[in-house]
Design a protein around this motif. Structure first.
Motif, PDB file in Angstrom:
ATOM      1  N   ILE A 132      47.085  59.252  73.001  1.00  0.00           N
ATOM      2  CA  ILE A 132      45.662  59.026  73.300  1.00  0.00           C
ATOM      3  C   ILE A 132      45.148  58.010  72.290  1.00  0.00           C
ATOM      4  O   ILE A 132      44.674  58.340  71.208  1.00  0.00           O
ATOM      5  N   TYR A 133      45.253  56.749  72.638  1.00  0.00           N
ATOM      6  CA  TYR A 133      44.927  55.669  71.712  1.00  0.00           C
ATOM      7  C   TYR A 133      43.471  55.209  71.842  1.00  0.00           C
ATOM      8  O   TYR A 133      42.892  54.696  70.886  1.00  0.00           O
ATOM      9  N   ASP A 134      42.897  55.365  73.036  1.00  0.00           N
ATOM     10  CA  ASP A 134      41.537  54.890  73.282  1.00  0.00           C
ATOM     11  C   ASP A 134      40.517  56.012  73.083  1.00  0.00           C
ATOM     12  O   ASP A 134      40.752  57.149  73.499  1.00  0.00           O
ATOM     13  N   LYS A 135      39.408  55.667  72.450  1.00  0.00           N
ATOM     14  CA  LYS A 135      38.306  56.617  72.268  1.00  0.00           C
ATOM     15  C   LYS A 135      37.010  55.920  72.643  1.00  0.00           C
ATOM     16  O   LYS A 135      36.732  54.812  72.174  1.00  0.00           O
ATOM     17  N   ILE A 136      36.220  56.567  73.498  1.00  0.00           N
ATOM     18  CA  ILE A 136      34.954  55.993  73.957  1.00  0.00           C
ATOM     19  C   ILE A 136      33.840  57.003  73.728  1.00  0.00           C
ATOM     20  O   ILE A 136      33.984  58.190  74.059  1.00  0.00           O
ATOM     21  N   ASN A 137      32.732  56.563  73.146  1.00  0.00           N
ATOM     22  CA  ASN A 137      31.568  57.416  72.955  1.00  0.00           C
ATOM     23  C   ASN A 137      30.686  57.364  74.194  1.00  0.00           C
ATOM     24  O   ASN A 137      30.361  56.283  74.688  1.00  0.00           O
ATOM     25  N   LEU A 138      30.311  58.530  74.687  1.00  0.00           N
ATOM     26  CA  LEU A 138      29.409  58.611  75.839  1.00  0.00           C
ATOM     27  C   LEU A 138      28.526  59.835  75.656  1.00  0.00           C
ATOM     28  O   LEU A 138      28.976  60.966  75.831  1.00  0.00           O
ATOM     29  N   HIS A 139      27.270  59.617  75.297  1.00  0.00           N
ATOM     30  CA  HIS A 139      26.428  60.759  74.937  1.00  0.00           C
ATOM     31  C   HIS A 139      24.956  60.406  75.108  1.00  0.00           C
ATOM     32  O   HIS A 139      24.576  59.232  75.132  1.00  0.00           O
ATOM     33  N   THR A 140      24.143  61.430  75.263  1.00  0.00           N
ATOM     34  CA  THR A 140      22.695  61.278  75.181  1.00  0.00           C
ATOM     35  C   THR A 140      22.148  62.493  74.443  1.00  0.00           C
ATOM     36  O   THR A 140      22.724  63.591  74.519  1.00  0.00           O
ATOM     37  N   SER A 141      21.078  62.317  73.737  1.00  0.00           N
ATOM     38  CA  SER A 141      20.569  63.368  72.856  1.00  0.00           C
ATOM     39  C   SER A 141      20.054  64.581  73.627  1.00  0.00           C
ATOM     40  O   SER A 141      19.550  64.471  74.740  1.00  0.00           O
ATOM     41  N   GLY A 142      20.159  65.733  72.987  1.00  0.00           N
ATOM     42  CA  GLY A 142      19.576  66.946  73.543  1.00  0.00           C
ATOM     43  C   GLY A 142      18.114  67.098  73.175  1.00  0.00           C
ATOM     44  O   GLY A 142      17.483  68.103  73.531  1.00  0.00           O
ATOM     45  N   HIS A 143      17.577  66.114  72.469  1.00  0.00           N
ATOM     46  CA  HIS A 143      16.208  66.210  71.959  1.00  0.00           C
ATOM     47  C   HIS A 143      15.325  65.077  72.476  1.00  0.00           C
ATOM     48  O   HIS A 143      15.806  64.024  72.889  1.00  0.00           O
ATOM     49  N   ALA A 144      14.030  65.313  72.423  1.00  0.00           N
ATOM     50  CA  ALA A 144      13.051  64.351  72.927  1.00  0.00           C
ATOM     51  C   ALA A 144      13.052  63.083  72.090  1.00  0.00           C
ATOM     52  O   ALA A 144      13.070  63.137  70.857  1.00  0.00           O
ATOM     53  N   ASN A 145      13.021  61.936  72.776  1.00  0.00           N
ATOM     54  CA  ASN A 145      12.807  60.688  72.052  1.00  0.00           C
ATOM     55  C   ASN A 145      11.311  60.553  71.749  1.00  0.00           C
ATOM     56  O   ASN A 145      10.498  61.376  72.154  1.00  0.00           O
ATOM     57  N   GLN A 146      10.948  59.502  71.060  1.00  0.00           N
ATOM     58  CA  GLN A 146       9.559  59.375  70.595  1.00  0.00           C
ATOM     59  C   GLN A 146       8.579  59.152  71.750  1.00  0.00           C
ATOM     60  O   GLN A 146       7.429  59.597  71.701  1.00  0.00           O
ATOM     61  N   GLU A 147       9.037  58.494  72.799  1.00  0.00           N
ATOM     62  CA  GLU A 147       8.191  58.283  73.970  1.00  0.00           C
ATOM     63  C   GLU A 147       7.852  59.611  74.642  1.00  0.00           C
ATOM     64  O   GLU A 147       6.719  59.830  75.086  1.00  0.00           O
ATOM     65  N   THR A 148       8.833  60.505  74.681  1.00  0.00           N
ATOM     66  CA  THR A 148       8.606  61.825  75.283  1.00  0.00           C
ATOM     67  C   THR A 148       7.703  62.683  74.407  1.00  0.00           C
ATOM     68  O   THR A 148       6.807  63.371  74.899  1.00  0.00           O
ATOM     69  N   ILE A 149       7.927  62.644  73.101  1.00  0.00           N
ATOM     70  CA  ILE A 149       7.068  63.404  72.184  1.00  0.00           C
ATOM     71  C   ILE A 149       5.612  62.979  72.343  1.00  0.00           C
ATOM     72  O   ILE A 149       4.696  63.805  72.296  1.00  0.00           O
ATOM     73  N   ALA A 150       5.391  61.696  72.577  1.00  0.00           N
ATOM     74  CA  ALA A 150       4.022  61.173  72.719  1.00  0.00           C
ATOM     75  C   ALA A 150       3.278  61.804  73.888  1.00  0.00           C
ATOM     76  O   ALA A 150       2.034  61.855  73.892  1.00  0.00           O
ATOM     77  N   LEU A 151       3.998  62.317  74.863  1.00  0.00           N
ATOM     78  CA  LEU A 151       3.363  62.954  76.020  1.00  0.00           C
ATOM     79  C   LEU A 151       2.590  64.207  75.630  1.00  0.00           C
ATOM     80  O   LEU A 151       1.701  64.656  76.360  1.00  0.00           O
ATOM     81  N   LEU A 152       2.908  64.771  74.465  1.00  0.00           N
ATOM     82  CA  LEU A 152       2.187  65.957  73.993  1.00  0.00           C
ATOM     83  C   LEU A 152       0.714  65.658  73.715  1.00  0.00           C
ATOM     84  O   LEU A 152      -0.100  66.577  73.632  1.00  0.00           O
ATOM     85  N   ASN A 153       0.358  64.378  73.590  1.00  0.00           N
ATOM     86  CA  ASN A 153      -1.053  64.012  73.409  1.00  0.00           C
ATOM     87  C   ASN A 153      -1.908  64.472  74.584  1.00  0.00           C
ATOM     88  O   ASN A 153      -3.134  64.620  74.447  1.00  0.00           O
ATOM     89  N   LYS A 154      -1.285  64.691  75.729  1.00  0.00           N
ATOM     90  CA  LYS A 154      -2.010  65.147  76.915  1.00  0.00           C
ATOM     91  C   LYS A 154      -2.673  66.504  76.692  1.00  0.00           C
ATOM     92  O   LYS A 154      -3.636  66.861  77.379  1.00  0.00           O
ATOM     93  N   LEU A 155      -2.172  67.270  75.726  1.00  0.00           N
ATOM     94  CA  LEU A 155      -2.703  68.612  75.492  1.00  0.00           C
ATOM     95  C   LEU A 155      -3.932  68.621  74.583  1.00  0.00           C
ATOM     96  O   LEU A 155      -4.531  69.677  74.363  1.00  0.00           O
ATOM     97  N   LYS A 156      -4.305  67.462  74.044  1.00  0.00           N
ATOM     98  CA  LYS A 156      -5.533  67.323  73.242  1.00  0.00           C
ATOM     99  C   LYS A 156      -5.605  68.337  72.099  1.00  0.00           C
ATOM    100  O   LYS A 156      -6.649  68.928  71.819  1.00  0.00           O
ATOM    101  N   ALA A 157      -4.486  68.542  71.437  1.00  0.00           N
ATOM    102  CA  ALA A 157      -4.438  69.530  70.360  1.00  0.00           C
ATOM    103  C   ALA A 157      -5.306  69.123  69.170  1.00  0.00           C
ATOM    104  O   ALA A 157      -5.365  67.947  68.802  1.00  0.00           O
ATOM    105  N   LYS A 158      -5.957  70.101  68.580  1.00  0.00           N
ATOM    106  CA  LYS A 158      -6.779  69.841  67.396  1.00  0.00           C
ATOM    107  C   LYS A 158      -5.911  69.632  66.151  1.00  0.00           C
ATOM    108  O   LYS A 158      -6.307  68.949  65.204  1.00  0.00           O
ATOM    109  N   LYS A 159      -4.719  70.247  66.168  1.00  0.00           N
ATOM    110  CA  LYS A 159      -3.753  70.061  65.088  1.00  0.00           C
ATOM    111  C   LYS A 159      -2.348  70.040  65.677  1.00  0.00           C
ATOM    112  O   LYS A 159      -2.059  70.738  66.657  1.00  0.00           O
ATOM    113  N   VAL A 160      -1.473  69.274  65.036  1.00  0.00           N
ATOM    114  CA  VAL A 160      -0.063  69.231  65.416  1.00  0.00           C
ATOM    115  C   VAL A 160       0.775  69.375  64.151  1.00  0.00           C
ATOM    116  O   VAL A 160       0.571  68.637  63.178  1.00  0.00           O
TER     117      VAL A 160
END
Length: 405
Positions: A348-376
């Protein structure tokens, strides 16, 4: 309500949150740190006179559930049923000693009342099956604890709908795992499926290194295997997890005629009770025909070098690649370095990385602004200050600091 982060304001994993009202006191998540599994003591939770009314667990990853065996017996632990099964399977397969606690199972969208506090679990997209976020409410205050989340997995479309259902809140306690990393678009599982399919076309044998608890990725790899006419072989641990999900849409040997099982040599040393529970039911799916035609996909672990050597000796490795589908940081661990170095001895000479994060990227985190929280409040991050560039009303605190909502 009063909130205290026992751990998590400056670390990823091992986060512990306390939420207290006039009459109720609960904990959300009680897991081990990512880099060590030492116990963490809290008076009234793990020792002394019980001072907490309940513990709620967001999902099955060890850094969120891994220390529940230390919780005092009289304190109820609420966890989603399949998440608990995955947790116990992980302990059984990794030789971890733990006490099986008496737990209560929650259902999504069904509120649980603890004295003057109500907790409602919502299903959230994550690299752990049936992960939850919690809405915590009293008569006049609302807190959202996001747990770990994202919106680029197979349950991603749920996220915006859930935020709309929850509406405005007073406080958000959010994970920020990706803060500090390069801000880029996260690949979806469907995009990974297309990429994997193109890679699979070039090789006869594909060995996959991925987390067995990442059910989205198992589905991705299975789809690519079928599109390239390869037999799909799950290692024993993955086969047990996929089968215990009780979901006939998830590739597993019990419900899929073209899914096989590889029983690693290391498990033959297990006790008879283990063999009866986790090996015997899968022996009928462990067939030579799975790899005889030399076109197969095999999910592997770093502990399976002997098994890979066996396939090589049988001349069943002829045109192979290793697909690495995990966080890149794991490649710095000694066991992983050894595995990646030695597989080259088996063709097995070849190795290829293929992955995506299990966590929210920053664009997704920004969607939390929709909740109009007084504190985060950011947790599950080592770059909490960066959240101030993404969300409004971010409030930075330290471990064990208490704030009032």
């Amino acid at each position: 309500m009063k909130v205290k982060i026992w751990k998590g304001t400056n670390q990823i994993g091992g986060c512990i949150t306390e939420i207290k009202t006039e009459h109720a006191n609960i904990i959300i998540d009680f897991g081990s740190d990512l880099d060590e599994e030492k116990d963490f003591e809290i008076e009234g939770l793990t020792k002394g006179t019980p001072a907490y009314d309940a513990v709620f667990i967001t999902h099955s990853h060890g850094d969120h559930i891994g220390l529940i065996h230390n919780i005092l017996d009289t304190i109820p632990i609420y966890v989603e049923e399949i998440s608990e099964k995955i947790y116990h399977l992980l302990n059984a397969f990794t030789y971890k000693k733990h006490t099986q606690k008496q737990t209560l199972h929650f259902n999504f969208h069904e509120p649980i009342t603890i004295k003057d506090i109500t907790i409602t679990p919502f299903l959230v997209d994550h690299s752990s099956y049936n992960a939850a976020m919690f809405l915590i409410e009293t008569e006049n205050k609302r807190i959202l604890h996001t747990g770990d989340f994202r919106n680029h997995g197979r349950k991603g479309p749920l996220f915006l709908k859930t935020l709309e259902e929850i509406g405005k809140v007073d406080l958000i306690i959010t994970e920020g795992t990706t803060l500090g990393r390069k801000n880029e678009k996260s690949k979806t599982e469907e995009e990974l499926t297309l990429e994997a399919t193109e890679i699979f076309k070039k090789y006869d044998q594909v060995f996959i290194l991925q987390a067995s608890t990442n059910i989205d990725r198992i589905t991705t790899i299975y789809k690519a295997s079928r599109k390239t006419n390869k037999n799909f072989i799950e290692d024993l641990f993955t086969a047990n997890i996929a089968t215990h999900l009780q979901n006939n849409k998830i590739p597993n040997p019990q419900n899929f005629s073209n899914v096989y099982v590889w029983i690693p040599k290391k498990y033959q040393k297990k006790k008879n009770e283990f063999k009866k529970l986790y090996i015997e039911p899968f022996k009928k799916y462990s067939k030579k025909e799975a790899y005889e035609n030399k076109k197969y996909t095999l999910l592997v672990k770093t502990s399976m070098l002997e098994d890979i050597e066996k396939l090589y000796a049988k001349k069943k490795i002829t045109n192979a690649v290793l697909l690495y589908s995990m966080w890149e940081g794991y490649q710095e661990k000694e066991e992983m370095k050894e595995f990646l170095g030695k597989i080259k001895n088996y063709g097995i000479y070849d190795k290829i990385n293929l992955h995506t994060s299990g966590h929210a990227n920053q664009e997704t985190i920004a969607l939390l602004n929709k909740l109009k929280a007084k504190k985060v409040i950011p947790i599950h991050t080592t770059n909490a200050q960066e959240l101030q560039q993404i969300l409004e009303n971010v409030y930075l605190i330290k471990d064990e600091e208490e704030i009032e909502v």
